[in-house]
Motif scaffolding. Structure first.
Motif, short mmCIF file in Angstrom:
data_model
loop_
_atom_site.label_atom_id
_atom_site.label_comp_id
_atom_site.label_asym_id
_atom_site.label_seq_id
_atom_site.Cartn_x
_atom_site.Cartn_y
_atom_site.Cartn_z
N LEU A 1 0.83 -1.21 0.00
CA LEU A 1 0.00 0.00 0.00
C LEU A 1 0.86 1.25 0.00
O LEU A 1 0.58 2.22 -0.72
CB LEU A 1 -0.93 0.01 1.20
CG LEU A 1 -2.15 -0.90 1.11
CD1 LEU A 1 -2.88 -0.94 2.45
CD2 LEU A 1 -3.08 -0.43 0.02
N ARG A 2 1.94 1.24 0.78
CA ARG A 2 2.83 2.40 0.81
C ARG A 2 3.50 2.61 -0.55
O ARG A 2 3.66 3.74 -1.02
CB ARG A 2 3.87 2.24 1.91
CG ARG A 2 3.30 2.42 3.30
CD ARG A 2 4.37 2.39 4.37
NE ARG A 2 3.77 2.53 5.67
CZ ARG A 2 3.54 1.53 6.52
NH1 ARG A 2 3.92 0.31 6.21
NH2 ARG A 2 2.97 1.74 7.68
N THR A 3 3.89 1.50 -1.19
CA THR A 3 4.50 1.59 -2.52
C THR A 3 3.51 2.14 -3.53
O THR A 3 3.85 3.01 -4.34
CB THR A 3 5.01 0.20 -2.97
OG1 THR A 3 5.99 -0.25 -2.02
CG2 THR A 3 5.62 0.25 -4.35
N ALA A 4 2.27 1.65 -3.49
CA ALA A 4 1.24 2.15 -4.41
C ALA A 4 0.99 3.64 -4.17
O ALA A 4 0.84 4.42 -5.12
CB ALA A 4 -0.05 1.36 -4.24
N ALA A 5 0.96 4.05 -2.92
CA ALA A 5 0.75 5.47 -2.59
C ALA A 5 1.90 6.31 -3.12
O ALA A 5 1.68 7.40 -3.65
CB ALA A 5 0.61 5.65 -1.08
N GLN A 6 3.13 5.80 -3.00
CA GLN A 6 4.29 6.53 -3.50
C GLN A 6 4.20 6.71 -5.01
O GLN A 6 4.47 7.79 -5.53
CB GLN A 6 5.57 5.79 -3.13
CG GLN A 6 6.83 6.46 -3.65
CD GLN A 6 8.08 5.65 -3.33
OE1 GLN A 6 8.00 4.52 -2.87
NE2 GLN A 6 9.21 6.22 -3.61
N HIS A 7 3.80 5.66 -5.73
CA HIS A 7 3.66 5.75 -7.19
C HIS A 7 2.58 6.76 -7.57
O HIS A 7 2.75 7.53 -8.53
CB HIS A 7 3.36 4.38 -7.78
CG HIS A 7 4.53 3.45 -7.73
ND1 HIS A 7 4.71 2.42 -8.63
CD2 HIS A 7 5.60 3.39 -6.91
CE1 HIS A 7 5.83 1.78 -8.36
NE2 HIS A 7 6.37 2.35 -7.30
N GLU A 8 1.47 6.76 -6.85
CA GLU A 8 0.40 7.71 -7.14
C GLU A 8 0.85 9.14 -6.88
O GLU A 8 0.50 10.05 -7.62
CB GLU A 8 -0.85 7.38 -6.33
CG GLU A 8 -1.57 6.14 -6.82
CD GLU A 8 -2.02 6.25 -8.27
OE1 GLU A 8 -2.57 7.29 -8.67
OE2 GLU A 8 -1.79 5.28 -9.01
#
Length: 91
Positions: free
Chosen positions: A34-41
């Motif tokens: 989730l943190r990785t997805a948030a960083q990409h967004e």
């Protein structure tokens, strides 16, 4: 500076650990995903903001100086079908 109005204590978010009885708890791996997805967004949002700021500062580019979208599309199809950029053509 917090721009959100103060919320009553009953409506504030609870940490995942303290909300364990309210649903399935996330694993460390899921939290990391989730943190990785948030960083990409965030990166995508920053790119969009940069483009919008450039348009606000400089205006829209002259269409005569731009590449038509049909050419861009054809180049992308060529790249995809020739296996460039890590993609493989479907057989």
């Amino acid at each position: 500076m917090n721009t959100q109005p103060d919320q009553p204590a009953s409506s504030r978010r609870q940490p995942i650990e303290s909300a364990a009885g309210q649903g399935p708890e996330l694993t460390d791996e899921q939290r990391a995903a989730l943190r990785t997805a948030a960083q990409h967004e965030r990166q995508r949002a920053n790119q969009l903001a940069t483009v919008l700021e450039d348009i606000a500062t400089n205006g829209l580019p002259n269409p005569a100086e731009c590449t038509p979208w049909e050419e861009v599309r054809e180049r992308m199809w060529d790249r995809l079908t020739t296996g460039q950029n890590g993609a493989r053509a479907a057989s």
